[in-house]
Structures are given as C-alpha cells and as structure tokens.
Design a protein around this motif. Structure first.
Motif, PDB file in Angstrom:
ATOM      1  N   GLN A 130      -5.334   7.968   8.324  1.00 49.05           N
ATOM      2  CA  GLN A 130      -5.278   8.001   6.862  1.00 49.05           C
ATOM      3  C   GLN A 130      -4.627   6.742   6.307  1.00 49.05           C
ATOM      4  O   GLN A 130      -5.027   6.234   5.250  1.00 49.05           O
ATOM      5  CB  GLN A 130      -4.525   9.253   6.393  1.00 49.05           C
ATOM      6  CG  GLN A 130      -4.806   9.664   4.965  1.00 49.05           C
ATOM      7  CD  GLN A 130      -6.207  10.203   4.766  1.00 49.05           C
ATOM      8  OE1 GLN A 130      -7.198   9.470   4.928  1.00 49.05           O
ATOM      9  NE2 GLN A 130      -6.311  11.471   4.417  1.00 49.05           N
ATOM     10  N   VAL A 132       1.232   6.326   3.150  1.00 45.34           N
ATOM     11  CA  VAL A 132       0.773   7.713   3.310  1.00 45.34           C
ATOM     12  C   VAL A 132       1.210   8.279   4.654  1.00 45.34           C
ATOM     13  O   VAL A 132       1.449   9.481   4.780  1.00 45.34           O
ATOM     14  CB  VAL A 132      -0.757   7.795   3.120  1.00 45.34           C
ATOM     15  CG1 VAL A 132      -1.496   7.132   4.253  1.00 45.34           C
ATOM     16  CG2 VAL A 132      -1.210   9.243   2.972  1.00 45.34           C
ATOM     17  N   ASP A 174       0.840  -1.193   0.000  1.00 44.10           N
ATOM     18  CA  ASP A 174       0.000   0.000   0.000  1.00 44.10           C
ATOM     19  C   ASP A 174       0.879   1.248   0.000  1.00 44.10           C
ATOM     20  O   ASP A 174       2.035   1.218   0.430  1.00 44.10           O
ATOM     21  CB  ASP A 174      -0.904   0.020   1.232  1.00 44.10           C
ATOM     22  CG  ASP A 174      -1.854  -1.159   1.273  1.00 44.10           C
ATOM     23  OD1 ASP A 174      -2.556  -1.379   0.267  1.00 44.10           O
ATOM     24  OD2 ASP A 174      -1.887  -1.858   2.305  1.00 44.10           O
ATOM     25  N   LEU A 206     -11.387   8.917   2.053  1.00 40.25           N
ATOM     26  CA  LEU A 206     -10.321   9.271   2.993  1.00 40.25           C
ATOM     27  C   LEU A 206     -10.859  10.174   4.097  1.00 40.25           C
ATOM     28  O   LEU A 206     -12.046  10.490   4.141  1.00 40.25           O
ATOM     29  CB  LEU A 206      -9.176   9.975   2.247  1.00 40.25           C
ATOM     30  CG  LEU A 206      -8.390   9.136   1.246  1.00 40.25           C
ATOM     31  CD1 LEU A 206      -7.296   9.967   0.594  1.00 40.25           C
ATOM     32  CD2 LEU A 206      -7.796   7.888   1.907  1.00 40.25           C
ATOM     33  N   PHE A 244     -11.473   3.502  -0.645  1.00 40.43           N
ATOM     34  CA  PHE A 244     -10.462   4.376  -1.230  1.00 40.43           C
ATOM     35  C   PHE A 244     -10.138   3.934  -2.650  1.00 40.43           C
ATOM     36  O   PHE A 244     -10.065   4.763  -3.568  1.00 40.43           O
ATOM     37  CB  PHE A 244      -9.194   4.373  -0.376  1.00 40.43           C
ATOM     38  CG  PHE A 244      -8.044   5.120  -1.004  1.00 40.43           C
ATOM     39  CD1 PHE A 244      -8.128   6.486  -1.242  1.00 40.43           C
ATOM     40  CD2 PHE A 244      -6.888   4.447  -1.379  1.00 40.43           C
ATOM     41  CE1 PHE A 244      -7.069   7.179  -1.832  1.00 40.43           C
ATOM     42  CE2 PHE A 244      -5.827   5.126  -1.965  1.00 40.43           C
ATOM     43  CZ  PHE A 244      -5.916   6.489  -2.202  1.00 40.43           C
ATOM     44  N   VAL A 301      -6.245   4.214   3.332  1.00 44.16           N
ATOM     45  CA  VAL A 301      -5.709   3.876   2.007  1.00 44.16           C
ATOM     46  C   VAL A 301      -5.689   2.382   1.759  1.00 44.16           C
ATOM     47  O   VAL A 301      -5.477   1.947   0.615  1.00 44.16           O
ATOM     48  CB  VAL A 301      -4.295   4.469   1.788  1.00 44.16           C
ATOM     49  CG1 VAL A 301      -4.326   5.986   1.865  1.00 44.16           C
ATOM     50  CG2 VAL A 301      -3.265   3.883   2.744  1.00 44.16           C
TER      51      VAL A 301
END
Length: 267
Positions: free
Chosen positions: A240, A85, A82, A146, A249, A244
């Motif tokens: 967050q 973030v 992933d 998100l 998302f 994700v």
C-alpha cells in the motif's frame, strides 16, 4: 476512552456494542475514528465482564472506508512527503484487526449499510457477520488505485476463495448482501425492518453462551486459517505504501473528490 466523538461504546449486560459514529461521513475512517476505535476494541477485549461484542455503524452506513477528504497534513509523512500509510496501518489499523481476531470472546459485525474498503475489512475481521438486506459490501481500493488492506487480502479469499476474491479486489464492484451470503462472505441477511431485533437476539445469545468455548473455537480457527496474519498485514502495508506514491492513486483521489470517472495512466 476520554470524550469519544467518532466512536460510541455502549454496554448492555454482558454485551458491548462499538458504534462508528460519523454518520454524516458514512462512518468514513479518519485519524480520530481510528484512534477511538482502537481504544474501544482494546477496552472490551480486556474487560472480563464483556462476553460478546457487536461492531456496527451509526446512521445509514456501516463504514464507507477511508475518509479521502481528510488527507490533510495531520497524518504522518515519509521523508519524500507522501502519506506514511505503512505507519498508519501498522500503528493504528492493524492492532484493531488483530485485537478483534484474538480477543477471547465472540465479535459480531452488524452491517447496517455499506461496508467498503477498510470498513469491509473491519466487518470481516469479526467472527460472525450479519447484514441488513439493503447493505452492500465492496473492496473499493482499486477504484482509487490502491490495494486491499486491513486484512481483507486475507479475510476475503479465506471466506470466498481465490476467484471471487480476485473479482472483488480487481473489479471493485458492489456485492449485495444477498450475493455476499450466497458466496459465503457473510453469515446472515435479514430485512431492514427486522435487522435491529435480529442483531440484539444474536448479541444476547452470544453474551449468554459458553464464553470459554467460543474463545477456544477462535483459537482453533485462527491457528488453522490465520497463523500468517501478521506477515500478511505487513505485506499489505508495504504494498500500500508503494501505491500511495503512484500517479494512479493521485488521480483516483482527485476523481473521487471531483465526482468524476478516474482516468488511470497505469503509473
């Protein structure tokens, strides 16, 4: 800052203007813009000859938020594949926001057009926000599954209260400049024709003003309102990162790219 392409830094006497410069992408944030913006913000913060800072966007937008078309393999990845973030926020975005809030000089966000997502977070990190009449502001994170980040879960409720912050975060609707002014989200709205002149006048007033007084005021307000800013930013990054990995998302990004309505499944 060597050979900037995504961010321009201009000096005019004791004032500096940081201009997001991806007009064809409505100044959406990609890796290069984030890196250059961090360099620019740190540069003006450390320059004692700069007594006031303006942040604005080139073209017809302030910033449309994160560049969802730039989700290539260039960003850091977690062991599960992933987007990392959390790392992007902690290493790139959060230092931008915290440097703006803590630099000992006034920062004016000149919102010349749409300010969306992280673009809105950037504007609200400033001390004063002036917007063109045609501009709008939007916490658009929810529209792609998100949550608010870049400090907007802190800055928005601080400015407008829980009810309106919840509405902005959960409904993801546009807030016109006039409505933002009425809510107390921003400080001033001027006509598009008068915008550049009003920004220049306010910039010069701040640059010619009592810099240490401005710095002291920021310290007072930060102490009263934002003593838990680092904690909140860390929480934003953690949540967050959860988002994700969600199916919503993935669907939100696909719908954005394909220009269709998202069909969220709640997972």
């Amino acid at each position: 800052m060597a050979d900037p392409q995504s961010v321009n830094l201009h000096r005019d006497g004791a004032a500096a203007t940081i201009e997001l410069n991806r007009p064809d992408a409505l100044n959406a944030w990609n890796g290069a813009l984030g890196d250059e913006l961090l360099d620019a913000v740190r540069s003006v913060a450390e320059d004692d000859d700069v007594r006031a800072v303006v942040i604005t966007g080139a073209g017809r937008a302030f910033s449309s938020g994160a560049d969802l078309r730039d989700l290539s393999g260039r960003e850091a990845r977690t062991p599960d594949g992933d987007i990392d973030v959390r790392r992007v926020l902690n290493e790139r975005y959060h230092p931008i926001i915290t440097t703006i809030r803590t630099m000992p000089k006034p920062v004016l966000a000149a919102v010349n057009g749409p300010a969306v997502g992280i673009g809105l977070s950037l504007a609200l990190a400033a001390d004063l926000v002036i917007a063109a009449e045609s501009a709008y502001l939007m916490l658009g994170f929810v529209n792609i599954g998100l949550v608010p980040d870049g400090g907007s879960s802190l800055f928005v409720p601080t400015r407008v209260g829980l009810a309106r912050a919840t509405e902005m975060a959960m409904l993801g609707e546009r807030v016109t400049a006039a409505q933002a002014l009425a809510w107390g989200l921003i400080n001033r709205v001027v006509s598009d024709a008068a915008f550049a002149g009003e920004v220049a006048a306010l910039r010069d007033r701040l640059a010619d003003g009592p810099t240490r007084s401005y710095a002291g005021t920021k310290r007072q307000l930060n102490h009263w309102l934002y003593t838990r800013m680092d904690e909140q930013l860390a929480l934003e990054a953690d949540i967050q990162q959860e988002m994700v990995t969600s199916g919503d998302f993935a669907e939100g990004v696909a719908a954005f790219i394909e220009k269709r309505q998202a069909a969220f499944g709640g997972a």
